[in-house]
Design a protein around this motif. Structure first.
Motif, PDB file in Angstrom:
ATOM      1  N   LEU A   1       0.829  -1.200   0.000  1.00  0.00           N
ATOM      2  CA  LEU A   1       0.000   0.000   0.000  1.00  0.00           C
ATOM      3  C   LEU A   1       0.870   1.259   0.000  1.00  0.00           C
ATOM      4  N   ALA A   2       0.213   2.414  -0.096  1.00  0.00           N
ATOM      5  CA  ALA A   2       0.927   3.686  -0.228  1.00  0.00           C
ATOM      6  C   ALA A   2       1.850   3.971   0.947  1.00  0.00           C
ATOM      7  N   ASP A   3       1.483   3.504   2.138  1.00  0.00           N
ATOM      8  CA  ASP A   3       2.313   3.764   3.321  1.00  0.00           C
ATOM      9  C   ASP A   3       3.403   2.709   3.520  1.00  0.00           C
TER      10      ASP A   3
ATOM     11  N   LYS B   1      -6.065   3.848   0.602  1.00  0.00           N
ATOM     12  CA  LYS B   1      -4.781   3.320   1.064  1.00  0.00           C
ATOM     13  C   LYS B   1      -3.852   2.931  -0.086  1.00  0.00           C
TER      14      LYS B   1
ATOM     15  N   GLU C   1      -1.554   2.887  -3.484  1.00  0.00           N
ATOM     16  CA  GLU C   1      -0.593   3.776  -4.148  1.00  0.00           C
ATOM     17  C   GLU C   1      -1.103   4.176  -5.527  1.00  0.00           C
ATOM     18  N   TRP C   2      -1.870   3.284  -6.152  1.00  0.00           N
ATOM     19  CA  TRP C   2      -2.456   3.577  -7.463  1.00  0.00           C
ATOM     20  C   TRP C   2      -3.704   2.722  -7.648  1.00  0.00           C
TER      21      TRP C   2
END
Length: 231
Positions: free
Chosen positions: A16-18, A178, A180-181
């Motif tokens: 995920l993005a984090d 949540k 990223e893309w």
């Protein structure tokens, strides 16, 4: 009898993005429903994954709530248990498209992690598209299309109409914020024409030899369309 290649994820998580890892894999129904249809029609199935690893099932996809009740969840789990091909996958890098009559990509979030950036998968998809052989891709499986590029760097599927898991469905599923893309966005940016249907309702799009489905509910109807193309 035809020989159908299932190209499946080898990833058991989606980053995920984090930077955290969301547990995933392939979505059970998206492998089980087409498998049942193809086997019932007398066809052979071979599974391929990156590195030849055994494809992990998304445990969430085996839950009663994801399958309209415990009875159907148990049925799908039983199909996967009997699917011996899952336990003996071939290495994706060693696949020769000439050995197969059709290619199918189930989804789940796993393909967002590995097949979306897998060059071997990308080359196979481009070859399959250009060969005219039936090519089926469902739900998050179209993430693999992002790795399919021609010599000019353009996406091999640019201009094709497809169904794929939508931004709305990702939002309703609780992962859009949540991520990223998002799949719909990336496909659109690559020049692929995503035809958005209602959330969770079957939506199958046929464009030349490419048959795509939007969500898990689309996997069985997609298999019907793919079988029509096999004749």
């Amino acid at each position: 009898m035809s020989k159908i290649l299932f190209v499946m994820t080898g990833a058991d998580h989606w980053t995920l993005a984090d930077g955290s890892k969301h547990p995933t894999g392939f979505w059970a129904e998206e492998a089980a429903a087409p498998y049942e249809a193809f086997k019932a029609a007398g066809h052979e199935v071979v599974v391929a994954t990156p590195g030849g690893v055994v494809p992990p099932v998304d445990k969430g996809s085996l839950a009663a709530g994801a399958n309209g009740g415990q009875e159907n969840a148990d049925r799908i789990a039983a199909v996967l248990e009997a699917m011996t091909e899952l336990r003996e996958p071939v290495r994706l890098a060693e696949v020769d498209l000439d050995d197969y009559d059709a290619v199918f990509y189930p989804g789940g979030h796993g393909p967002m992690e590995d097949l979306a950036v897998d060059a071997d998968s990308g080359r196979l998809l481009t070859l399959a598209l250009n060969s005219g052989k039936p090519l089926g891709v469902v739900c998050h499986g179209p993430a693999a299309l992002l790795a399919a590029t021609g010599a000019d760097g353009a996406n091999s599927f640019a201009g094709y109409r497809v169904a794929a898991f939508t931004n709305t469905e990702e939002t309703l599923g609780g992962l859009a914020e949540k991520a990223e893309w998002l799949l719909q966005d990336r496909l659109t940016e690559a020049g692929v024409r995503v035809e958005v249907g209602e959330p969770w309702v079957p939506n199958v799009v046929v464009d030349r030899n490419l048959v795509t489905g939007q969500n898990p509910a689309s996997s069985a109807p997609l298999a019907v369309e793919l079988l029509k193309k096999l004749g």
